[in-house]
Design a protein around this motif. Structure first.
Motif, PDB file in Angstrom:
ATOM      1  N   VAL A 602     -25.840  26.742  -7.220  1.00 52.51           N
ATOM      2  CA  VAL A 602     -24.753  26.722  -6.287  1.00 52.51           C
ATOM      3  C   VAL A 602     -23.335  26.294  -6.774  1.00 52.51           C
ATOM      4  CG1 VAL A 602     -23.716  26.238  -4.007  1.00 52.51           C
ATOM      5  CG2 VAL A 602     -26.278  26.555  -4.093  1.00 52.51           C
ATOM      6  N   LEU A 603     -23.576  25.100  -7.610  1.00 53.24           N
ATOM      7  CA  LEU A 603     -22.404  24.739  -8.153  1.00 53.24           C
ATOM      8  C   LEU A 603     -21.804  25.636  -9.335  1.00 53.24           C
ATOM      9  CD1 LEU A 603     -20.625  22.158  -8.874  1.00 53.24           C
ATOM     10  CD2 LEU A 603     -22.245  21.608 -10.725  1.00 53.24           C
ATOM     11  N   TYR A 604     -22.627  26.382 -10.040  1.00 53.30           N
ATOM     12  CA  TYR A 604     -22.264  27.304 -11.003  1.00 53.30           C
ATOM     13  C   TYR A 604     -21.694  28.442 -10.561  1.00 53.30           C
ATOM     14  CZ  TYR A 604     -24.503  24.183 -14.603  1.00 53.30           C
ATOM     15  OH  TYR A 604     -24.752  23.026 -15.305  1.00 53.30           O
ATOM     16  N   THR A 605     -21.764  28.491  -8.939  1.00 56.37           N
ATOM     17  CA  THR A 605     -21.176  30.071  -8.580  1.00 56.37           C
ATOM     18  C   THR A 605     -19.565  29.723  -8.436  1.00 56.37           C
ATOM     19  OG1 THR A 605     -21.303  29.082  -6.335  1.00 56.37           O
ATOM     20  CG2 THR A 605     -23.056  30.558  -7.141  1.00 56.37           C
ATOM     21  N   ASP A 606     -19.167  28.462  -8.711  1.00 57.21           N
ATOM     22  CA  ASP A 606     -17.730  28.060  -8.837  1.00 57.21           C
ATOM     23  C   ASP A 606     -16.868  28.520  -7.780  1.00 57.21           C
ATOM     24  OD1 ASP A 606     -16.007  26.780 -10.730  1.00 57.21           O
ATOM     25  OD2 ASP A 606     -14.813  28.616 -10.916  1.00 57.21           O
ATOM     26  N   SER A 607     -17.615  28.260  -6.493  1.00 57.25           N
ATOM     27  CA  SER A 607     -16.992  28.511  -5.244  1.00 57.25           C
ATOM     28  C   SER A 607     -16.517  26.892  -4.998  1.00 57.25           C
ATOM     29  CB  SER A 607     -18.052  28.902  -4.261  1.00 57.25           C
ATOM     30  OG  SER A 607     -17.414  28.763  -2.870  1.00 57.25           O
ATOM     31  N   ALA A 608     -15.183  26.953  -4.502  1.00 59.07           N
ATOM     32  CA  ALA A 608     -14.512  25.595  -4.249  1.00 59.07           C
ATOM     33  C   ALA A 608     -15.373  25.000  -3.012  1.00 59.07           C
ATOM     34  CB  ALA A 608     -13.065  25.970  -3.991  1.00 59.07           C
ATOM     35  N   VAL A 609     -15.533  25.405  -1.943  1.00 59.49           N
ATOM     36  CA  VAL A 609     -16.160  24.960  -0.815  1.00 59.49           C
ATOM     37  C   VAL A 609     -17.525  24.577  -1.035  1.00 59.49           C
ATOM     38  CG1 VAL A 609     -16.848  25.409   1.808  1.00 59.49           C
ATOM     39  CG2 VAL A 609     -14.757  26.248   0.700  1.00 59.49           C
ATOM     40  N   ALA A 610     -18.386  25.554  -1.647  1.00 54.58           N
ATOM     41  CA  ALA A 610     -19.710  25.246  -1.750  1.00 54.58           C
ATOM     42  C   ALA A 610     -19.860  24.177  -2.922  1.00 54.58           C
ATOM     43  CB  ALA A 610     -20.694  26.599  -2.174  1.00 54.58           C
ATOM     44  N   GLY A 611     -19.028  24.312  -4.214  1.00 52.18           N
ATOM     45  CA  GLY A 611     -19.058  23.658  -5.115  1.00 52.18           C
ATOM     46  C   GLY A 611     -18.834  22.007  -4.889  1.00 52.18           C
ATOM     47  N   GLU A 612     -17.961  21.703  -4.012  1.00 50.70           N
ATOM     48  CA  GLU A 612     -17.662  20.607  -3.655  1.00 50.70           C
ATOM     49  C   GLU A 612     -18.838  19.691  -2.899  1.00 50.70           C
ATOM     50  OE1 GLU A 612     -14.293  17.886  -1.256  1.00 50.70           O
ATOM     51  OE2 GLU A 612     -14.715  19.884  -0.728  1.00 50.70           O
ATOM     52  N   ALA A 613     -19.638  20.565  -2.100  1.00 56.55           N
ATOM     53  CA  ALA A 613     -20.814  19.833  -1.541  1.00 56.55           C
ATOM     54  C   ALA A 613     -21.980  19.751  -2.312  1.00 56.55           C
ATOM     55  CB  ALA A 613     -21.171  20.717  -0.103  1.00 56.55           C
ATOM     56  N   ALA A 614     -21.769  20.818  -3.268  1.00 55.39           N
ATOM     57  CA  ALA A 614     -23.131  20.577  -4.391  1.00 55.39           C
ATOM     58  C   ALA A 614     -22.885  19.594  -5.250  1.00 55.39           C
ATOM     59  CB  ALA A 614     -22.996  21.954  -5.268  1.00 55.39           C
ATOM     60  N   GLY A 615     -21.746  18.947  -5.693  1.00 56.61           N
ATOM     61  CA  GLY A 615     -21.628  17.867  -6.526  1.00 56.61           C
ATOM     62  C   GLY A 615     -21.977  16.648  -5.760  1.00 56.61           C
ATOM     63  N   ILE A 616     -21.441  16.745  -4.414  1.00 56.56           N
ATOM     64  CA  ILE A 616     -21.888  15.261  -3.851  1.00 56.56           C
ATOM     65  C   ILE A 616     -23.590  15.311  -3.641  1.00 56.56           C
ATOM     66  CG2 ILE A 616     -21.715  14.429  -1.491  1.00 56.56           C
ATOM     67  CD1 ILE A 616     -18.704  15.455  -1.335  1.00 56.56           C
ATOM     68  N   ALA A 617     -24.166  16.447  -3.397  1.00 55.61           N
ATOM     69  CA  ALA A 617     -25.432  16.648  -3.074  1.00 55.61           C
ATOM     70  C   ALA A 617     -26.220  16.195  -4.550  1.00 55.61           C
ATOM     71  CB  ALA A 617     -25.930  17.992  -2.520  1.00 55.61           C
ATOM     72  N   MET A 618     -25.831  16.781  -5.515  1.00 53.50           N
ATOM     73  CA  MET A 618     -26.229  16.287  -6.945  1.00 53.50           C
ATOM     74  C   MET A 618     -26.434  14.724  -7.071  1.00 53.50           C
ATOM     75  SD  MET A 618     -24.727  19.473  -9.148  1.00 53.50           S
ATOM     76  CE  MET A 618     -25.309  18.809 -10.645  1.00 53.50           C
ATOM     77  N   GLY A 619     -25.233  14.282  -6.630  1.00 53.40           N
ATOM     78  CA  GLY A 619     -25.164  12.625  -6.714  1.00 53.40           C
ATOM     79  C   GLY A 619     -26.160  11.856  -5.772  1.00 53.40           C
ATOM     80  N   LEU A 620     -26.292  12.341  -4.503  1.00 50.92           N
ATOM     81  CA  LEU A 620     -27.284  12.173  -3.572  1.00 50.92           C
ATOM     82  C   LEU A 620     -28.555  11.959  -4.011  1.00 50.92           C
ATOM     83  CD1 LEU A 620     -25.507  13.328  -0.205  1.00 50.92           C
ATOM     84  CD2 LEU A 620     -25.636  11.156  -1.293  1.00 50.92           C
ATOM     85  N   LEU A 621     -28.732  13.249  -4.679  1.00 46.27           N
ATOM     86  CA  LEU A 621     -30.425  13.427  -5.180  1.00 46.27           C
ATOM     87  C   LEU A 621     -30.781  12.315  -6.139  1.00 46.27           C
ATOM     88  CD1 LEU A 621     -30.557  17.369  -5.311  1.00 46.27           C
ATOM     89  CD2 LEU A 621     -32.007  15.725  -4.038  1.00 46.27           C
ATOM     90  N   MET A 622     -29.713  12.042  -7.086  1.00 46.04           N
ATOM     91  CA  MET A 622     -30.036  11.442  -8.375  1.00 46.04           C
ATOM     92  C   MET A 622     -29.437   9.818  -8.141  1.00 46.04           C
ATOM     93  SD  MET A 622     -31.679  13.123 -10.393  1.00 46.04           S
ATOM     94  CE  MET A 622     -32.174  14.842 -10.425  1.00 46.04           C
ATOM     95  N   VAL A 623     -29.129   9.431  -6.980  1.00 46.63           N
ATOM     96  CA  VAL A 623     -28.525   7.891  -6.758  1.00 46.63           C
ATOM     97  C   VAL A 623     -29.329   6.905  -7.380  1.00 46.63           C
ATOM     98  CG1 VAL A 623     -29.660   7.808  -4.509  1.00 46.63           C
ATOM     99  CG2 VAL A 623     -27.379   6.773  -5.137  1.00 46.63           C
ATOM    100  N   GLY A 624     -28.523   6.229  -8.178  1.00 45.14           N
ATOM    101  CA  GLY A 624     -29.421   5.098  -8.782  1.00 45.14           C
ATOM    102  C   GLY A 624     -30.208   5.261 -10.092  1.00 45.14           C
ATOM    103  N   THR A 625     -30.340   6.843 -10.408  1.00 43.61           N
ATOM    104  CA  THR A 625     -31.330   6.969 -11.332  1.00 43.61           C
ATOM    105  C   THR A 625     -30.737   6.652 -12.793  1.00 43.61           C
ATOM    106  OG1 THR A 625     -30.773   9.220 -11.215  1.00 43.61           O
ATOM    107  CG2 THR A 625     -32.592   8.658 -10.005  1.00 43.61           C
ATOM    108  N   ALA A 626     -29.808   6.724 -12.847  1.00 44.93           N
ATOM    109  CA  ALA A 626     -28.791   6.843 -14.437  1.00 44.93           C
ATOM    110  C   ALA A 626     -29.415   7.784 -15.096  1.00 44.93           C
ATOM    111  CB  ALA A 626     -29.082   5.216 -15.043  1.00 44.93           C
ATOM    112  N   SER A 627     -29.406   8.991 -14.459  1.00 50.53           N
ATOM    113  CA  SER A 627     -30.013  10.231 -15.054  1.00 50.53           C
ATOM    114  C   SER A 627     -29.122  10.653 -16.266  1.00 50.53           C
ATOM    115  CB  SER A 627     -30.476  11.240 -14.310  1.00 50.53           C
ATOM    116  OG  SER A 627     -30.579  12.347 -14.907  1.00 50.53           O
ATOM    117  N   GLU A 628     -29.473  11.300 -17.063  1.00 51.83           N
ATOM    118  CA  GLU A 628     -28.612  12.135 -18.134  1.00 51.83           C
ATOM    119  C   GLU A 628     -27.967  13.150 -17.643  1.00 51.83           C
ATOM    120  OE1 GLU A 628     -30.952  13.132 -21.671  1.00 51.83           O
ATOM    121  OE2 GLU A 628     -31.505  11.083 -22.049  1.00 51.83           O
ATOM    122  N   LYS A 629     -28.320  13.500 -16.379  1.00 52.19           N
ATOM    123  CA  LYS A 629     -27.588  14.853 -15.773  1.00 52.19           C
ATOM    124  C   LYS A 629     -26.312  14.237 -15.538  1.00 52.19           C
ATOM    125  CE  LYS A 629     -31.950  16.774 -13.856  1.00 52.19           C
ATOM    126  NZ  LYS A 629     -32.881  16.201 -14.659  1.00 52.19           N
TER     127      LYS A 629
END
Length: 1101
Positions: A602-629
């Protein structure tokens, strides 16, 4: 100073100097330039003593060649250096040369004298060097200012060198053994004097785990010192790696104790992220007696309060599966007839999930349907065993004694299975969430008249921002209560919301029904996408998906798949926006790769509305993992041109490094040096979340640097705001640190200062915080007033006027701002949101960024961080609900039910009572005023009555006290006798009397479950003669497991209301009826309020 006279004449016959009193001579006593003798004093006994006023003679002896003379001079200089150090300092080189002379056997004494001289000269570094050279002559046990100062300097130097060596990548040279020896001597002295807490503090500062262990094990009160050390490790130790070493040491010491504290052990293991050991400890506890099982449940509840979903699920999954495979359970698993067709060779396996079917929650934990735990049914029905045995001739005949043994074993296994099911229910969150839901529903004290007033004001102005703010406020005010009365009563008003306002209105249901895991999807069914096809409004569908995430926040195992399918089946950016936020909330911190890949698409579709939520969601998924992502996210942030996407990714990257402290410094440095101000803005959040609750000096220094030097107002505002996260463990420090920033000329910095204080001091009612925020609530800039109002509401949550008088004034200020038609929209929105925060969760929750055990509540910190983004995107306001924690005492027995249990709050009830509801407006009509009666008319009427009475009994005189039937209302009482006029004479007499005020008691008795706010915890006392005793005596609130001291007596349980299940009859109004059945008129906002009729019942005489 009076001392013995020193003779300059030295006798060399025996090789040592001999001292004697010098005779008083005119020539030597007068000048004394080359002597240490200044004068004589005569004592009463005839002895003569001299006063030494110069050290020149001793200094001259240092130039002699004989070592004995030098030793004599050094010994006396060491004694007199405190008084003659200015004179000795002029010849310090001679003393230093003696120390450097390896042939001189008293070099250590020369070093000691030189050290003292340099100490008095203020050269502490040189003084320390010579003190180290003094060896054992430098006595750390000496109670002098010189020794204490140099010991402190020595310890500071040792700490500096030791920390530098531990943090250095390259191999550092070994420390000076003399320095180490002094530090160890000081530690040994502390332990010898019984000052073990000081020894622990020095050992932690010096990073000496061996001395830390020695101090703890030598203490007379090891449990208390272990608790003290654990608290210090979380608040004082800033280096993450060393902190983990301390925790491992504490676990080892805890386990070596005769009675291990499993609660503290598991807390340490959770900090170490050791889920397998925690699972082993819990499994061992539930195999013990009832007290051990209660300890296991208490540990599980404590772990749940930290809200670390990934860790809890790992512990649950590592617990074994209980399987019972004995013939007894064949009968227990079905009706008796079914046992006749089953053979012992084909047992029925009863798993933990089978037992948990009746143990799914606190409302359905009835063990009366489990006869196998008490009696083996096959032993009572042998006729059913015989046909089974006849079909298998090879099987031996089971005698009754063997069956009884099998029954006892089955009973133990069944008990274990029940305990295991309950334990897994706690770890998965099902049991505590159900208990919390019941408490918030039953104790809801929201004042609907406040919302009604806000709604009427908003309708007059027709302000869309305020309309949405009212919806937000209602959601926060009823967060977790499942009471949506206000929305159902104002559907026409609610329908005015369009587009993104409709998205927010729908999502608000998720905050209201948060934790309603069993019925969450059915509640939102009317708004959800149907079979992947678009409905009437994508905004309501996207909001519904967002609401599902809020309902299942941090506990989304049952809803993740549905949200993922909804994301895959749509190309609408609004629905994608809601689905991404919902997925991020439901799968918070799980690092689910499948979900991550779909969100990234969804992030790579480069949609401003969906991309903002996707960026936050990726952080929520990986919170505290210090992932290379995080590197991938940063790379895409540099590629895209959409500011909304960059901002979402910046926050997402900050979430990924949550809690990593110094390990995140490389990424933080990269973000804070970026040319893009949005990424520097994300770097501030990365600093805040990586060092959350640590009060790390380095992090604070860096944030303050950006707060005053960055060219972007957004970065400066965020840098100040981030201080609130770093200092959330020490709220008393925040107002002091940001006090100057709150007076900055830059409005963005003032806003950040207000929010920092609100985040750090939430729920504390800190007087320093209130004093700082008060002038900001009337700031000249509207958005500063908005932030200050919200922050003040956060600080004053669950505070009464009896506790702090500022609460009443602040509520009146909010009302004034909301009703003022000339007020700016931004300020009005802040006041409306502040009203919702102030009365959040039915006035039964507060903002807690740290659990009662001292660990940070990850969900709460993350929710507060995302909430602060509402500056750019209003729907993110709902994230603040993640930081709400119920302020409740919920006592549970070994079956996780709530028994009747009383305890005492040893303070006046008004200090921590619910705030009073707002009185409804009084009606101006139908008010009957008393009739005015002139004194002349009264006298005329009285005269007429006397004349009528004097005409005789023919007119039918009435008995005294009996009213005349034909007389008017005004004439029923004599004015002169009663002292009042009209029929209200009696009432007037009652009102004239002084009203007696009942004295408020100094304490109150609370019943389980009860509302106990954090400031009230220190006043909670448990009755000595109570039937139930908390397993953890130091736990005055939260989920408290109770030990039954009278287990043979019948148990009386508490009956609590439960939210109406979705799908039941009258679901639309069920919650409203249940919530308002016993509400006062002010809660409904109507004057003709009547209580609801009782439920149908059958009368039994």
């Amino acid at each position: 100073m009076v001392v013995r006279a020193l003779s300059p004449r030295v006798h060399h016959e025996v090789g040592v100097p001999r001292e004697k009193v010098a005779p008083a001579s005119s020539d030597r006593g007068a000048s004394g330039s080359n002597s240490a003798v200044a004068g004589l004093s005569q004592h009463g006994d005839g002895s003569t003593m001299t006063v030494v006023s110069t050290a020149s003679g001793l200094l001259a002896m240092l130039q002699e060649h004989h070592p004995a003379l030098k030793l004599h001079a050094l010994n006396n200089l060491n004694a007199f250096v405190d008084h003659f150090w200015p004179e000795v300092s002029t010849n310090i080189s001679a003393i230093e040369s003696l120390y450097e002379d390896e042939t001189f056997d008293q070099r250590q004494l020369a070093a000691l004298v030189a050290s003292k001289v340099f100490y008095y000269l203020g050269e502490l570094n040189d003084s320390l060097i010579y003190a180290l050279g003094a060896g054992p002559l430098f006595d750390v046990t000496e109670e002098s200012e010189y020794v204490q100062t140099l010991v402190a300097k020595c310890i500071d130097e040792y700490i500096h060198l030791n920390v530098k060596a531990s943090e250095s990548i390259e191999e550092s040279p070994p420390l000076d053994p003399r320095l180490v020896a002094i530090v160890e001597k000081m530690l040994d002295k502390c332990m010898a004097d019984g000052k073990f807490q000081q020894a622990v503090g020095i050992a932690l500062e010096c990073r000496r785990l061996d001395k830390l262990e020695e101090a703890i094990t030598k203490s007379e009160n090891i449990p208390s010192l272990l608790t003290y050390t654990l608290r210090l490790s979380q608040t004082f130790v800033t280096k993450r790696e060393f902190r983990q070493g301390v925790l491992r040491l504490l676990v080892r010491i805890y386990q070596s104790q005769p009675s291990p504290d499993y609660l503290s052990i598991c807390q340490c293991l959770m900090f170490l992220d050791d889920s397998s050991t925690v699972a082993a400890v819990l499994d061992g506890l539930i195999k013990g007696d009832k007290v051990d099982a209660l300890s296991a449940y208490q540990v599980a509840f404590d772990l749940f309060e930290n809200e670390y979903q990934l860790f809890l699920l790992q512990v649950r999954d590592r617990l074994p599966e209980a399987r019972v495979s004995t013939p007894v359970d064949v009968a227990a698993s079905g009706p008796p007839a079914a046992a006749s067709v089953a053979t012992p060779a084909q047992p029925v396996a009863v798993t933990a999930d089978a037992h948990s079917a009746g143990d799914s929650g606190p409302t359905s934990m009835d063990t009366s349907e489990e006869p196998s735990e008490r009696t083996p049914l096959l032993a009572h029905e042998p006729q059913h065993v015989e046909p089974a045995l006849s079909t298998s001739p090879a099987q031996p005949v089971l005698d009754p004694s063997r069956l009884a043994e099998d029954g006892a074993e089955s009973s133990e296994l069944s008990t274990y299975a029940q305990r295991l099911a309950r334990l897994k229910g706690i770890l998965s969150g099902e049991t505590p969430i159900n208990l919390t839901l019941q408490f918030l529903y039953s104790n809801n004290r929201s004042d609907l008249l406040i919302l009604k007033t806000i709604k009427q004001t908003v309708e007059l102005r027709n302000c869309r921002v305020c309309h949405s703010a009212t919806i937000y406020s209602n959601a926060l005010m009823h967060a977790g209560t499942t009471v949506d009365t206000f929305l159902r009563d104002n559907l026409d008003w609610l329908s005015r919301a369009t587009n993104w306002a409709k998205f927010s209105a729908t999502a608000g249901l998720g905050v209201i029904h948060r934790g309603h895991l069993q019925q969450g999807r059915s509640l939102m069914a009317p708004y959800l996408p149907q079979n992947g096809t678009g409905g009437a409004s994508p905004y309501s569908e996207g909001g519904a998906l967002y609401a599902l995430g809020l309902i299942h926040a941090n506990h989304g195992e049952g809803i993740k798949q549905f949200l993922l399918e909804s994301l895959r089946n749509t190309n609408n950016e609004v629905i994608q926006h809601g689905a991404c936020l919902g997925l991020g909330l439901a799968a918070l911190g799980t690092a689910d790769e499948e979900i991550y890949e779909d969100v990234k698409n969804v992030l790579y579709t480069d949609s401003a509305v969906a991309g903002e939520a996707a960026g936050i969601a990726m952080g929520l998924l990986m919170v505290g993992t210090a992932s290379e992502k995080a590197g991938e996210m940063l790379a895409y942030a540099h590629e895209t041109q959409h500011e909304k996407i960059i901002r979402g990714l910046a926050l997402g990257i900050a979430l990924v490094v949550y809690g990593q402290e110094e390990e995140a410094d490389t990424l933080i440095e990269q973000m804070t040096r970026d040319q893009d101000p949005i990424l520097r803005y994300g770097g501030m959040y990365a600093l805040a979340l990586a060092y959350r609750g640590t009060a790390n000096n380095s992090a604070i220094r860096r944030l303050l640097h950006f707060a005053v030097s960055d060219v972007s107002d957004d970065v400066r505002r965020t840098a100040v705001l981030a201080l609130g996260f770093v200092l959330c463990s020490e709220p008393e420090q925040t107002p002091r640190i940001v006090s100057l920033l709150s007076e900055s000329y830059n409005a963005h910095v003032r806003y950040g200062a207000a929010m920092a204080v609100g985040i750090s001091c939430a729920g504390t009612a800190s007087s320093e915080a209130i004093s700082l925020l008060e002038p900001l609530t009337s700031d000249a800039v509207d958005f500063v007033r908005q932030g200050a109002l919200i922050a003040m509401a956060m600080v004053l949550m669950q505070t009464t006027e009896a506790r702090d008088s500022h609460v009443g004034a602040f509520r009146r200020q909010l009302e004034k701002i909301i009703l003022d038609k000339h007020e700016d929209t931004m300020s009005k929105m802040g006041a409306i949101l502040a009203q919702g925060v102030l009365d959040a969760g039915g006035r039964n929750v507060t903002i807690m960024l740290q659990s009662r055990s001292g660990h940070d509540r990850m969900t709460a910190v993350v929710g507060m961080a995302v909430f602060s983004q509402f500056w750019y995107w209003y729907p993110l306001v709902y994230f603040i609900s993640l930081s709400f924690a119920p302020t409740a005492f919920i006592g549970l027995n070994d079956e996780l039910r709530m028994p009747r249990f009383d305890f005492i709050s040893d303070i006046r009830p008004s200090v921590f009572a619910y705030p009073p509801s707002i009185a409804p407006p009084t009606a101006t009509s139908a008010v009957k005023l008393p009739t005015a009666v002139l004194s002349t008319s009264a006298r005329a009427k009285a005269r007429q009555k006397k004349e009528a009475a004097g005409k005789g009994p023919a007119l039918g005189a009435s008995s005294p006290g009996r009213a005349d039937v034909g007389s008017s209302g005004e004439g029923t009482a004599d004015y002169n006798e009663s002292g009042s006029s009209g029929k209200d004479g009696t009432a007037m007499e009652v009102e004239a009397g002084p009203e007696k005020k009942v004295a408020e008691p100094n304490s109150e008795v609370l019943n389980n479950p009860a509302r106990v706010v954090p400031a009230q915890e220190k006043y909670i006392k448990f009755k000595e003669d109570s039937r139930y005793v908390p397993v953890k005596r130091s736990r005055p609130s939260g989920f408290v497991l109770l030990k039954d001291l009278e287990p043979t007596e019948p148990v009386e349980l508490v009956s609590t209301d439960s939210p109406v299940a979705a799908g039941a009859p009258s679901t639309a109004n069920g919650s409203a009826t249940a919530a308002t059945a016993n509400a006062p008129p002010s809660a409904l906002g109507s004057d003709d309020w009547d209580p609801q009729p009782p439920e149908p019942f059958e009368y039994v005489p």
